[in-house]
Design a protein around this motif. Structure first.
Motif, short mmCIF file in Angstrom:
data_model
loop_
_atom_site.label_atom_id
_atom_site.label_comp_id
_atom_site.label_asym_id
_atom_site.label_seq_id
_atom_site.Cartn_x
_atom_site.Cartn_y
_atom_site.Cartn_z
N THR A 1 -0.03 6.55 4.77
CA THR A 1 0.40 6.15 3.43
C THR A 1 -0.09 7.16 2.39
OG1 THR A 1 -1.48 4.65 3.21
CG2 THR A 1 0.60 3.68 3.91
N GLY A 2 -1.29 7.65 2.56
CA GLY A 2 -1.84 8.64 1.65
C GLY A 2 -1.07 9.95 1.66
N LYS B 1 0.45 -7.56 -5.17
CA LYS B 1 -0.49 -6.56 -5.65
C LYS B 1 -0.11 -5.21 -5.05
CE LYS B 1 -3.58 -8.98 -3.64
NZ LYS B 1 -2.63 -9.92 -3.06
N ALA B 2 -0.51 -4.15 -5.70
CA ALA B 2 -0.24 -2.80 -5.19
C ALA B 2 -1.54 -2.00 -5.18
CB ALA B 2 0.79 -2.10 -6.05
N THR B 3 -1.68 -1.18 -4.15
CA THR B 3 -2.86 -0.33 -4.03
C THR B 3 -2.46 0.97 -3.35
OG1 THR B 3 -5.19 -0.31 -3.37
CG2 THR B 3 -3.63 -1.24 -1.78
N THR B 4 -3.40 1.89 -3.25
CA THR B 4 -3.19 3.15 -2.54
C THR B 4 -4.29 3.27 -1.48
OG1 THR B 4 -4.66 4.52 -3.89
CG2 THR B 4 -2.39 4.22 -4.70
N THR B 5 -4.19 4.32 -0.68
CA THR B 5 -5.27 4.61 0.27
C THR B 5 -6.05 5.84 -0.19
OG1 THR B 5 -3.81 5.95 1.67
CG2 THR B 5 -4.07 3.60 2.24
N GLU B 6 -5.88 6.20 -1.45
CA GLU B 6 -6.59 7.37 -2.01
C GLU B 6 -6.35 8.61 -1.15
OE1 GLU B 6 -8.02 7.24 -4.96
OE2 GLU B 6 -7.77 5.06 -5.15
N CYS C 1 0.85 -1.18 0.00
CA CYS C 1 0.00 0.00 0.00
C CYS C 1 0.89 1.25 0.00
CB CYS C 1 -0.90 -0.02 1.23
SG CYS C 1 -2.14 1.26 1.19
N ALA C 2 0.89 1.96 -1.13
CA ALA C 2 1.73 3.17 -1.27
C ALA C 2 1.09 4.12 -2.28
CB ALA C 2 3.12 2.78 -1.76
#
Length: 145
Positions: A128-129, A118-123, A87-88
Motif C-alpha cells: 500500500t505504501g 476511517k482512512a489511514t496510510t502505511t507511511e 488503507c491507502a
C-alpha cells in the motif's frame, strides 16, 4: 494506471484504479466478508466466485452488497453497524468519506450514523505504501431479528 477507482460504492477521481473481477471495490468486498463471517456464512468468494460470469464487470454496490444483505437475512440477521478502515497512500480519502457513508447506508438500509469509515496510510511501507494496492478492514454488528 488508466483504470477507474471505486471505493465505498463511489467513483474517485484518481490516475490509478484497482484491478479485480468486478469493480474491485475493496471496501465493499471487505464489508461483505465481515457480514457473511458474522453470520457464519463463509466468505464473499464462496457466494460470488470470480469464475461466475454474472458478476464480471458488475458494480459490487449493485450486486454483492444487496445479495449479502439478503443472505444474512436468511439466517434472521440484519445489518446493525459497520466500522471500516481503508488503507491507502493516495488518493487522500477524507473528503470522500461522507459520500461513501451515504451510499453504503442507502444500499444497506441503515442510518448513515451506523457506518464509520476511517482512512489511514502505511507511511510508505509495504504494497500500500508503494501504491501497488489498497487494503481495507471491517468489523460489523449484525442483529438477530
Amino acid at each position: 494506471a488508466g483504470r477507474e477507482l471505486w471505493l465505498g460504492g463511489i467513483r474517485l477521481e484518481h490516475e490509478k484504479g484497482l484491478l479485480g473481477h468486478s469493480d474491485a471495490d475493496v471496501l465493499i468486498h471487505t464489508i461483505c466478508d465481515a457480514l457473511l463471517g458474522a453470520a457464519n456464512m463463509r466468505d464473499i468468494g464462496y457466494h460470488f466466485p470470480d469464475t461466475a460470469g454474472e458478476f464480471k464487470k458488475h458494480r459490487q454496490q449493485d450486486s454483492a452488497k444487496e445479495k449479502t444483505k439478503e443472505l444474512i437475512a436468511t439466517k434472521g440477521y440484519s445489518v446493525g453497524k459497520i466500522d471500516a478502515t481503508i488503507c491507502a497512500e493516495r488518493p487522500k480519502l477524507k473528503a470522500y468519506i461522507p459520500e461513501m457513508q451515504r451510499t453504503l447506508a442507502a444500499v444497506m438500509g441503515i442510518d448513515e450514523d451506523a457506518i464509520s469509515i476511517k482512512a489511514t496510510t502505511t507511511e510508505k511501507l509495504g504494497f500500500t505504501g508503494r501504491e501497488e494496492g489498497i487494503s481495507a478492514y471491517a468489523t460489523v454488528l449484525i442483529v438477530k431479528e
